[in-house]
Structures are given as structure tokens and as C-alpha cells.
Design an enzyme around this catalytic site. Structure first.
Site, short mmCIF file in Angstrom:
data_model
loop_
_atom_site.label_atom_id
_atom_site.label_comp_id
_atom_site.label_asym_id
_atom_site.label_seq_id
_atom_site.Cartn_x
_atom_site.Cartn_y
_atom_site.Cartn_z
CG ASP A 132 39.21 50.24 29.36
OD1 ASP A 132 40.68 50.69 29.38
OD2 ASP A 132 39.05 49.32 29.22
CD GLU A 197 43.95 46.14 29.68
OE1 GLU A 197 42.99 46.22 30.51
OE2 GLU A 197 44.73 45.32 29.57
C1 LIG Z 1 56.38 34.25 42.96
C2 LIG Z 1 55.39 35.12 41.81
C3 LIG Z 1 53.81 35.44 42.56
C4 LIG Z 1 53.05 36.22 41.56
C5 LIG Z 1 51.93 36.75 42.30
C6 LIG Z 1 51.18 37.59 41.15
C7 LIG Z 1 50.32 38.51 42.15
C8 LIG Z 1 49.32 39.25 41.44
C9 LIG Z 1 50.05 40.70 40.87
C10 LIG Z 1 49.73 41.19 39.60
C11 LIG Z 1 48.82 40.92 38.75
C12 LIG Z 1 47.91 41.99 38.29
C13 LIG Z 1 47.89 41.84 36.73
C14 LIG Z 1 47.50 43.45 36.26
C15 LIG Z 1 47.26 43.44 34.83
C16 LIG Z 1 46.02 43.15 34.29
C17 LIG Z 1 45.20 43.98 33.39
C18 LIG Z 1 44.17 43.19 32.99
O1 LIG Z 1 43.19 43.06 33.29
N1 LIG Z 1 44.17 42.85 31.64
C19 LIG Z 1 43.17 42.23 30.97
C20 LIG Z 1 43.36 42.47 29.37
C21 LIG Z 1 42.52 41.86 28.38
C22 LIG Z 1 43.24 40.74 27.80
C23 LIG Z 1 42.29 40.18 26.65
C24 LIG Z 1 40.82 40.51 26.69
C25 LIG Z 1 40.36 41.54 27.39
C26 LIG Z 1 41.23 42.09 28.64
C27 LIG Z 1 43.27 40.58 31.20
O2 LIG Z 1 44.45 40.14 31.37
O3 LIG Z 1 42.23 40.14 31.12
ZN LIG Z 2 44.62 46.71 33.31
ZN LIG Z 3 42.05 44.64 34.19
#
Ligand SMILES: CCCCCCCC/C=C\CCCCCCCC(=O)N[C@@H](Cc1ccccc1)C(=O)O
Ligand SMILES: [Zn+2]
Ligand SMILES: [Zn+2]
Length: 513
Positions: A132, A197
Site C-alpha cells: 500500500d 502499513e
Molecule cells: C546519522 C543518521 C542519519 C539518518 C538519516 C535518515 C535518512 C532517512 C532514511 C530512511 C528513513 C525512511 C523511513 C522508511 C520507513 C517509514 C515507513 C513509514 O512510512 N511508516 C509509517 C508507518 C505508520 C505508523 C503509524 C501510523 C501510520 C503509519 C510512518 O512511520 O508514518
Molecule cells: Zn513504508
Molecule cells: Zn510510508
């Protein structure tokens, strides 16, 4: 004379303190600095490599065209999610017909696969992802159709390319390839692809986890879900790419602040409106970030793992955090990405107020989304906000909250972490990648699987440059064709590496980006 003697003894004392500090700093930098995972002896090259061209590229482009948007819990585009589900089943014939594979649909759209290994004594592992996607806003700002799957300048553009269809379809492509080439795993593994998700996984991940329990699964060797990524040019002082493996995950607190006012005719306004009071509260929250926790949590290990690869000044600083924590904390606070690693973040995501141009707003509400640092708690975060805003007129409601997730191990003998690390090194060895544990700054469906394993990791094989993090949930989400190829090969290596009964020395070959 006495004064001169006093001054010279103070100078002598200060110079010896300085000399002592210098010795400590140099010793910690060049002698004690932990060298994480010295290079393992290389084994014969693993010649397995999946080239992404033709149908492998077209299949991913087709996957991007499905508009399986999830909006709020239990509210999503079911028709498009069903099309995605059916596309998956149709597009990977080996996965869906092999005698080694059992698959089932869970909660109407999610997919659970059991890939049976020959050695029942080996504890299975789980690979997760979701198909999704979040809605598309500002469609006019996109360079390409967000659901076109078009390739432009070597990039596949589309919602879901890096969150999280690259994981779902990267896993499927690698398993299809392995089965086509006669792969028969020793260690069983599960694949769990969720359909909601982006709204918390209340149907998909929750249902998939329940189904695993019903099938008698009690323990998993490790779990890998979407998460942190490979960062190039984002971590200050590091000129090599770093693959950050999310061995911990922040907590989350979504708050609603609301305020009621008298309302009335706009020709007779009070000194302050609901909107003004709420704007003041928002301004206080945004101008007084939650305290830096740098050095108290998993981020300390992140920098300990990469310090020896940093440019000398940064290496000296990162190897002596006992002395430089305040300076490093300030430096990391300056960018949204690195700031997210060191503190509980505060994002004001919704502001609603007002009913008509000539009516005093009778009500105003604001939604604040906190991602809680592993060294803090939901209650501490809420207390900080309330104490800061300090306005008795404001009502506080918790919309959703969960504590930071348990920390997973990342030692040299931890099978799950080391298997992910080795697989990342095999794909990005050519670029000199360094791998480190980190805190995932956002959230995933892994919280539904906590009872199955203490070895839960969040890593997506997505290669990111400084202009890429805003593409998550944002405009012009995209993945390069080469990175899509690396994603497929990351999962190929991972599944093969995880099929060993115990950790093996690294054999590596990188794939040019
Ligand atoms: C020295 C360290 C530097 C760090 C840099 C970080 C750069 C960013 C890299 C990756 C981050 C990406 C995150 C990917 C996963 C996120 C997935 C997502 O969107 N999850 C939702 C899940 C959610 C939770 C609760 C309710 C609805 C959805 C979210 O987190 O919002
Ligand atoms: Zn995700
Ligand atoms: Zn996401």
C-alpha cells in the site's frame, strides 16, 4: 614575585591538563577507537547476479501503476489493492506453484508465504514489506505521473518506489529467480506483504502475525522489514556510503490539541482568537524542540561503527564523544535527517480552525506527531509539551501512542544483523560501504511481530543522496534502475546468506550504481 609564581603554577597546571586531554583524545582516536567488523576473509565470488532489464524492469513499472492508497485505518482503495495482490500472484509463477511454497491471502489483500526448508532444526526467518502507498498530494509538482512507473534519466518515478514496493517486488524477483534455478532452502522462511502499513497495519500486519501464530510459529531467527537505508553524502564527515540497519525503532505519539472559544461576529473580536492561541502553542512547540538525547541511545553505536571511516577531524570528534557531545549534538541538530536520530521529533501535521470569513472561529485544533527517541517515553514527551505550552484553555487528547520498540542486538555473533550486514556489503562493496546499526526514525509494521523474535531489523536496500529523504511520502518519489537492480540482488544475497546454519565469512562483489 608571589603573583608571578602563582601565574606560572596555574599555567603549568593548565598545560598538563591540556597535555593529558590531548593524550586521551589521540589514544581514543587511533588506539581504542573500535574497528567494527574488520574485513572478513573473502570466499570465492558468488556469481549469482540478477540483471534488471526487459521483463524485470517492466514488472516493477507495472507494479507502480497500481494505486493501492491507504488513507486512514480500514479506509483504502480496495480495488487497487486487490489488483496489486492478483498481479503478484500472476507475475511470479514459480513462487506461486513451487511445491516448496505455500501462500495465502490474509485479510482480503495481504499475502503470507511459507517457503519450506529441508532442515527443520533451523529456526525460520521472516522478510516483510508492504504494497500500500500514501496518497499523492501536489501532483502538479511531480516530474512524472506518480502512478505511471515511467523511467526518466535512469530513474523509475512513482509513489511506492522507495516506500515500499521495492522491498515487496525485490523479494519476489529474487525468490522467483532462486526457485527457477533449483534453489532448495535448508532454513525455512516466511514472506509477509501487508496492505495497510501506512495506516498502522491493523488489518494486514496484525492479521499476518495472527496467521503465523495459528500456523504454530513461535520463534523467528530474525525479522527484516522496511527501514533505514544506504546514505551517501548525508552523514557529516563520511565520504563513503553507509548502510544503516535499524536495530531499534522510535516510539510514536500523535496528539490532538484543541481549544473552544466564544465565537461570534468578526466585527467584535476578543484580544486573542482560538486560532491565535493555537498558533502561539504551535510556535512554542516548534521553537523549543524536545531535548537532544545524543549519546544516550543507539545513535552512539552508529557513530562508533563509522568513526574509523570518517575524515580525520570527524574521526577525532566521534572517537571522543565524552568531550565533544555538545558540539556534535549541535551539528546533528541542523538537518532534519540527522536531527531525527538524536531527539524526539515534533511535527505539527494538521491545523484546522475557522468556519466563515466573518465568524470568529469557535474552535481550533492541531495534530502533533512525535517520533520518540529510544531513551525517552510517551509520558515524558507529553509532559514536555504541556509544560512548555502551559495554557489551561487547551485540551490534550492522545490519538495514538506506543513506546520506542525493544532494541535488537548487533554484535559480531548476532546471526540476523550480520546476515543483513554481509548482504549489504556484497551489493555495495564496490562503493566502500560501511554498515552500522541505527535507530529507525519512523515506524513500521514490526511492532506486530515483537513476540516472535528479539532480532528485528528495519532496512530497505534503497540508495539515498541528500535530496532523497524528502521523497518519502513526498513529491517525485523515485528509485534509480540500478538501485532497483541492487535491491533485487540484496534480497538474493540475503536469502542465500540466511540459508546457512551459522555465520559464514563474507564473499562479496559489488554492483555498480
Ligand atoms: C546519522 C543518521 C542519519 C539518518 C538519516 C535518515 C535518512 C532517512 C532514511 C530512511 C528513513 C525512511 C523511513 C522508511 C520507513 C517509514 C515507513 C513509514 O512510512 N511508516 C509509517 C508507518 C505508520 C505508523 C503509524 C501510523 C501510520 C503509519 C510512518 O512511520 O508514518
Ligand atoms: Zn513504508
Ligand atoms: Zn510510508
Amino acid at each position: 614575585m608571589a603573583a608571578r609564581r602563582f601565574v606560572s603554577s596555574v599555567c603549568g597546571f593548565l598545560s598538563s591538563i591540556f597535555a593529558l586531554l590531548l593524550i586521551i583524545v589521540i589514544t581514543r582516536t587511533f588506539v581504542l577507537a573500535p574497528r567494527k567488523h574488520s574485513a572478513e576473509p573473502c570466499q570465492p565470488q558468488d556469481t549469482d547476479f540478477i540483471k534488471v532489464e526487459g521483463e524485470l524492469l517492466e514488472r516493477f513499472q507495472a507494479a507502480i501503476r497500481f494505486q493501492g492508497v491507504s488513507y486512514t485505518p480500514h479506509v483504502y482503495n480496495g480495488e487497487e489493492l486487490a489488483k496489486t495482490r492478483d498481479f503478484i500472484i500472476k507475475s511470479y509463477p514459480k513462487v506461486h506453484s513451487s511445491p516448496l511454497v505455500e501462500y495465502e491471502v490474509v485479510a482480503n489483500y495481504s499475502l503470507l508465504y511459507t517457503v519450506r526448508g529441508s532442515d527443520a532444526l533451523l529456526t525460520p526467518f521472516l522478510l516483510m514489506g508492504h504494497f500500500d502507498v500514501v496518497p499523492v498530494e501536489n501532483r502538479e509538482k511531480w516530474e512524472e505521473d506518480p502512478f505511471g512507473g515511467n523511467v526518466k534519466n535512469g530513474f523509475i518515478y512513482g509513489r511506492g518506489t522507495i516506500d515500499n514496493k521495492q522491498t515487496v517486488f525485490g523479494i519476489l524477483e529474487s525468490v522467483e529467480y532462486l526457485l527457477k534455478n533449483g534453489f532448495q532452502p535448508k532454513r525455512s522462511f516466511y514472506l509477509a506483504f501487508g496492505h495497510d502499513e501506512e495506516t498502522g497495519g491493523l488489518e494486514g500486519a496484525a492479521g499476518l502475525a495472527e496467521r503465523l501464530r495459528e500456523k504454530g510459529v513461535e520463534k523467528l531467527e530474525f525479522v527484516l522489514d522496511e527501514g533505514m537505508t544506504v546514505l551517501d553524502g548525508i552523514v557529516p564527515g563520511l565520504d563513503k556510503p553507509v548502510a544503516l540497519i535499524g536495530s531499534s525503532e522510535k516510539g510514536s505519539l500523535t496528539l490532538k490539541m484543541s481549544i473552544n472559544c466564544t465565537g461570534g461576529h468578526s466585527s467584535m473580536p476578543e484580544k486573542e482568537s482560538c486560532i491565535g492561541a493555537m498558533a502561539r502553542a504551535v510556535s512554542l512547540l516548534e521553537n523549543n524542540p524536545q531535548p537532544s538525547m545524543f549519546g544516550t541511545g543507539p545513535e552512539k553505536a552508529t557513530f562508533e561503527h563509522i568513526a574509523h571511516k570518517m575524515a580525520l577531524p570527524f574521526r577525532v570528534v566521534m572517537s571522543n564523544l565524552w568531550l565533544f557531545t555538545p558540539a556534535v549534538s549541535w551539528m546533528l541538530s541542523r538537518k532534519p535527517t540527522t536531527n531525527a536520530i538524536i531527539r524526539t521529533t515534533t511535527a505539527v501535521t494538521m491545523f484546522n480552525a475557522g468556519v466563515k470569513v466573518n465568524v470568529i472561529a469557535p474552535y481550533a485544533e492541531v495534530v502533533v506527531n512525535h517520533r520518540i527517541h529510544p531513551s525517552s517515553t510517551v509520558q515524558e514527551t507529553l509532559n514536555y509539551d504541556k509544560q512548555l505550552v502551559n495554557d489551561p484553555r487547551i485540551q490534550w487528547d492522545i490519538i495514538a501512542a506506543y513506546e520506542p520498540l525493544p532494541k535488537s542486538p548487533y554484535g559480531d555473533t548476532d546471526f540476523g544483523y550480520q546476515t543483513i550486514r554481509m548482504s549489504a556489503e556484497q551489493v555495495w562493496a564496490y562503493a566502500g560501504v560501511v554498515v552500522a546499526p541505527a535507530t529507525l526514525i519512523a515506524n513500521t509494521d514490526t511492532r506486530h511481530y515483537l513476540n516472535f523474535s528479539e532480532n528485528i531489523y528495519r532496512f530497505s536496500p534503497t540508495y539515498m543522496y541528500p535530496d532523497d529523504p524528502p521523497r518519502f511520502h513526498g513529491v517525485n518519489e523515485r528509485i534509480s534502475v540500478k538501485n532497483w537492480e541492487q535491491a533485487v540482488n540484496f534480497y538474493l544475497h540475503l536469502i542465500k546468506n540466511a540459508d546457512e546454519a551459522k555465520l559464514q565469512p563474507l564473499h562479496s562483489h559489488g554492483h555498480e550504481l
